[in-house]
Write a protein that holds these residues in place. Sequence first.
Motif, PDB file in Angstrom:
ATOM      1  N   SER A 155      97.831  10.724  95.600  1.00 13.67           N
ATOM      2  CA  SER A 155      98.618  11.977  95.863  1.00 13.67           C
ATOM      3  C   SER A 155      99.050  12.199  94.251  1.00 13.67           C
ATOM      4  O   SER A 155      99.123  13.247  93.996  1.00 13.67           O
ATOM      5  N   ASN A 156      99.349  11.301  93.453  1.00 18.92           N
ATOM      6  CA  ASN A 156     100.043  11.471  92.208  1.00 18.92           C
ATOM      7  C   ASN A 156      99.065  11.492  91.275  1.00 18.92           C
ATOM      8  O   ASN A 156      99.265  11.025  90.144  1.00 18.92           O
ATOM      9  N   THR A 157      97.787  11.648  91.504  1.00 17.88           N
ATOM     10  CA  THR A 157      96.479  11.740  90.537  1.00 17.88           C
ATOM     11  C   THR A 157      95.626  12.921  90.680  1.00 17.88           C
ATOM     12  O   THR A 157      95.552  13.474  91.833  1.00 17.88           O
ATOM     13  N   LEU A 158      95.346  13.406  89.817  1.00 19.67           N
ATOM     14  CA  LEU A 158      94.341  14.402  89.588  1.00 19.67           C
ATOM     15  C   LEU A 158      93.012  14.059  89.169  1.00 19.67           C
ATOM     16  O   LEU A 158      92.949  13.083  88.254  1.00 19.67           O
ATOM     17  N   PHE A 159      91.967  14.245  89.662  1.00 16.28           N
ATOM     18  CA  PHE A 159      90.575  13.951  89.460  1.00 16.28           C
ATOM     19  C   PHE A 159      89.801  15.043  88.668  1.00 16.28           C
ATOM     20  O   PHE A 159      89.729  16.047  89.244  1.00 16.28           O
ATOM     21  N   ARG A 160      89.030  14.600  87.777  1.00 21.58           N
ATOM     22  CA  ARG A 160      88.196  15.778  86.989  1.00 21.58           C
ATOM     23  C   ARG A 160      86.929  15.173  86.579  1.00 21.58           C
ATOM     24  O   ARG A 160      86.679  14.086  86.525  1.00 21.58           O
ATOM     25  N   ARG A 161      86.001  16.113  87.017  1.00 23.69           N
ATOM     26  CA  ARG A 161      84.599  15.797  86.645  1.00 23.69           C
ATOM     27  C   ARG A 161      84.131  16.518  85.536  1.00 23.69           C
ATOM     28  O   ARG A 161      84.213  17.795  85.771  1.00 23.69           O
ATOM     29  N   ASP A 162      83.583  15.941  84.391  1.00 26.44           N
ATOM     30  CA  ASP A 162      83.091  16.535  83.273  1.00 26.44           C
ATOM     31  C   ASP A 162      81.974  16.152  82.821  1.00 26.44           C
ATOM     32  O   ASP A 162      81.894  14.946  82.656  1.00 26.44           O
ATOM     33  N   ALA A 163      80.790  16.684  82.840  1.00 23.69           N
ATOM     34  CA  ALA A 163      79.485  16.434  82.272  1.00 23.69           C
ATOM     35  C   ALA A 163      78.946  14.838  82.882  1.00 23.69           C
ATOM     36  O   ALA A 163      78.706  14.121  82.146  1.00 23.69           O
ATOM     37  N   GLY A 164      79.164  14.705  84.282  1.00 30.20           N
ATOM     38  CA  GLY A 164      78.882  13.561  84.688  1.00 30.20           C
ATOM     39  C   GLY A 164      79.968  12.663  84.510  1.00 30.20           C
ATOM     40  O   GLY A 164      79.558  11.453  85.087  1.00 30.20           O
ATOM     41  N   TYR A 166      83.577  10.749  85.246  1.00 31.58           N
ATOM     42  CA  TYR A 166      84.769  11.127  86.236  1.00 31.58           C
ATOM     43  C   TYR A 166      85.937  10.367  85.518  1.00 31.58           C
ATOM     44  O   TYR A 166      86.094   9.337  84.889  1.00 31.58           O
ATOM     45  N   ALA A 167      87.201  11.064  85.719  1.00 32.74           N
ATOM     46  CA  ALA A 167      88.335  10.773  84.923  1.00 32.74           C
ATOM     47  C   ALA A 167      89.547  11.085  85.815  1.00 32.74           C
ATOM     48  O   ALA A 167      89.645  11.884  86.748  1.00 32.74           O
ATOM     49  N   PHE A 279      87.943  -1.390  73.490  1.00 31.68           N
ATOM     50  CA  PHE A 279      87.083  -0.465  74.200  1.00 31.68           C
ATOM     51  C   PHE A 279      87.904   0.376  75.080  1.00 31.68           C
ATOM     52  O   PHE A 279      88.929  -0.088  75.485  1.00 31.68           O
ATOM     53  N   VAL A 280      87.445   1.595  75.206  1.00 32.60           N
ATOM     54  CA  VAL A 280      88.095   2.338  76.167  1.00 32.60           C
ATOM     55  C   VAL A 280      87.065   2.704  77.226  1.00 32.60           C
ATOM     56  O   VAL A 280      85.925   3.373  76.776  1.00 32.60           O
ATOM     57  N   PRO A 281      87.261   2.351  78.473  1.00 34.61           N
ATOM     58  CA  PRO A 281      86.277   2.503  79.322  1.00 34.61           C
ATOM     59  C   PRO A 281      86.228   3.825  80.229  1.00 34.61           C
ATOM     60  O   PRO A 281      87.028   4.641  79.949  1.00 34.61           O
ATOM     61  N   LYS A 282      85.013   4.271  80.755  1.00 31.94           N
ATOM     62  CA  LYS A 282      85.092   5.407  81.371  1.00 31.94           C
ATOM     63  C   LYS A 282      84.046   5.288  82.855  1.00 31.94           C
ATOM     64  O   LYS A 282      83.259   4.346  82.632  1.00 31.94           O
ATOM     65  N   VAL A 283      84.034   6.115  83.557  1.00 32.81           N
ATOM     66  CA  VAL A 283      83.172   6.088  84.584  1.00 32.81           C
ATOM     67  C   VAL A 283      82.330   7.431  84.775  1.00 32.81           C
ATOM     68  O   VAL A 283      82.765   8.493  84.580  1.00 32.81           O
ATOM     69  N   VAL A 284      81.180   7.057  85.001  1.00 37.80           N
ATOM     70  CA  VAL A 284      80.074   8.097  84.708  1.00 37.80           C
ATOM     71  C   VAL A 284      79.175   8.116  85.848  1.00 37.80           C
ATOM     72  O   VAL A 284      79.161   7.395  86.791  1.00 37.80           O
ATOM     73  N   ASP A 285      78.609   9.479  86.169  1.00 32.58           N
ATOM     74  CA  ASP A 285      77.594   9.775  87.313  1.00 32.58           C
ATOM     75  C   ASP A 285      76.252   9.435  86.873  1.00 32.58           C
ATOM     76  O   ASP A 285      75.973   9.481  85.744  1.00 32.58           O
ATOM     77  N   ALA A 286      75.359   9.570  87.826  1.00 29.78           N
ATOM     78  CA  ALA A 286      74.018   9.318  87.591  1.00 29.78           C
ATOM     79  C   ALA A 286      73.393  10.493  86.738  1.00 29.78           C
ATOM     80  O   ALA A 286      73.920  11.508  86.919  1.00 29.78           O
ATOM     81  N   GLY A 287      72.569  10.270  85.678  1.00 26.44           N
ATOM     82  CA  GLY A 287      72.063  11.405  84.758  1.00 26.44           C
ATOM     83  C   GLY A 287      72.930  11.620  83.831  1.00 26.44           C
ATOM     84  O   GLY A 287      72.611  12.487  83.087  1.00 26.44           O
TER      85      GLY A 287
END
Length: 426
Positions: A155-164, A166-167, A279-287
């Motif tokens: 509830s205290n988080t917003l999710f954003r998808r940008d060019a595959g 996820y943040a 390193f700064v990590p990120k989560v990505v979608d297929a493709g």
Amino acid sequence: MALQISATNPEHPALLLDLPWHLPLEEWPEDQLVPLPRGISRHVVRYARAGSEVVAVKELAERPAVREFELLRDLDRLGIPTVDALAVVTGRTDADGDYLEPVLITRHLRGSMPYRSLFETTMRPATMHRLMDALAVLLVRLHLAGFAWGDCSLSNTLFRRDAGAYAAYLVDAETGELHPRLSDGQRDYDLDLARVNISGELLDLEASGALHPSVDPIEFGTEICARYHSLWGELTRTSVYPAGKHHYIERRIRRLNELGFDVAEMQITHSNNGDSVTFVPKVVDAGHHPRQLLRLTGLDAEENQARRLLTDLESWMATQDDYAPGDPLAARPEVLAHRWVRDVFRPTVRAIPLELRGSMDPAELYHELLEHRWYLSERAQHDIGLDTAVKEYVENVLPKVRASLPDSAVAEAVQDGGTTATGQGA
């Protein structure tokens, strides 16, 4: 008491003055509001238009409003993904002069969604795993910055998808505290709260029928703890790499990849003792990787090949003097990528004789050379360099692969692990 707008930008007070501050948020007219999905909040929250900006307005007491405003600004300066704090409005009264609660104003995060809006249609478990990974990345980054959230939840988080990619973005810092460094107990407390809150929120979704039947709310709540610990350990483990041991950096990147994370940013710090890497990590979608590689370099490759080439590009960029993420005066990634293609990629590919390439395209060939260098560097326990890897590949790998297979099968064999023809698995 006169209306007072404390803002981060001198232009914002003028834009905000037109909003109906004499009314409680619940009574704001529809023509002032923007119909965007809102998450669950203990406070009244509305989205409104202020000039060209869409802002989120939250009613709360003055002291927590000012405190959260300052915390959000501090987190922004630290480079943490949060909503932008724009202003605090105090001294509000209604038409009769009665007191109205102050408000905190933040900029609407374009393209973001609260978690309940994401579950309006049944979300696939694989996508849910990526969202939980994104939340784990956010929590790790907050803790590395010394921020104890105190109420980590969906509830205290917003999710954003940008060019595959996820943040997750922190949207509520009301309960947070910023310290020079967090103790293990503070981190564990935050993590335990996250586990309980997330499991409870998913149980609510399950009760409403919005959760995929294969998803166990308790297991997902526990999963974020495991993902957090794996990522925390890989990111906080201090390593200094001596000269000639840069293949160790690649080993760290591979471990992050195996955990399901990619590298959004990498910084190499040089010292007399060696090179330390952050390193700064990120989560990505297929493709994501093929699209990113094509955008930066014009090279077309499959998912794993593109991931490998992007890793090499990122590692090379981190060694360049004009590489400074976030600095508007530094070279843009597109410029550095063009330089990498010109100075590294093309000369390496051209070093392979045409008669030995078979039908492999340049991206496939470069990917295999990187894999071969990785194997040889691991065996030698030092970075052998790309030139040596190319020479060894040309002399000892490609001729044997071509000798053992018809020409039409050479490319496929090398792509599937051509180094195995010499008993050297990549």
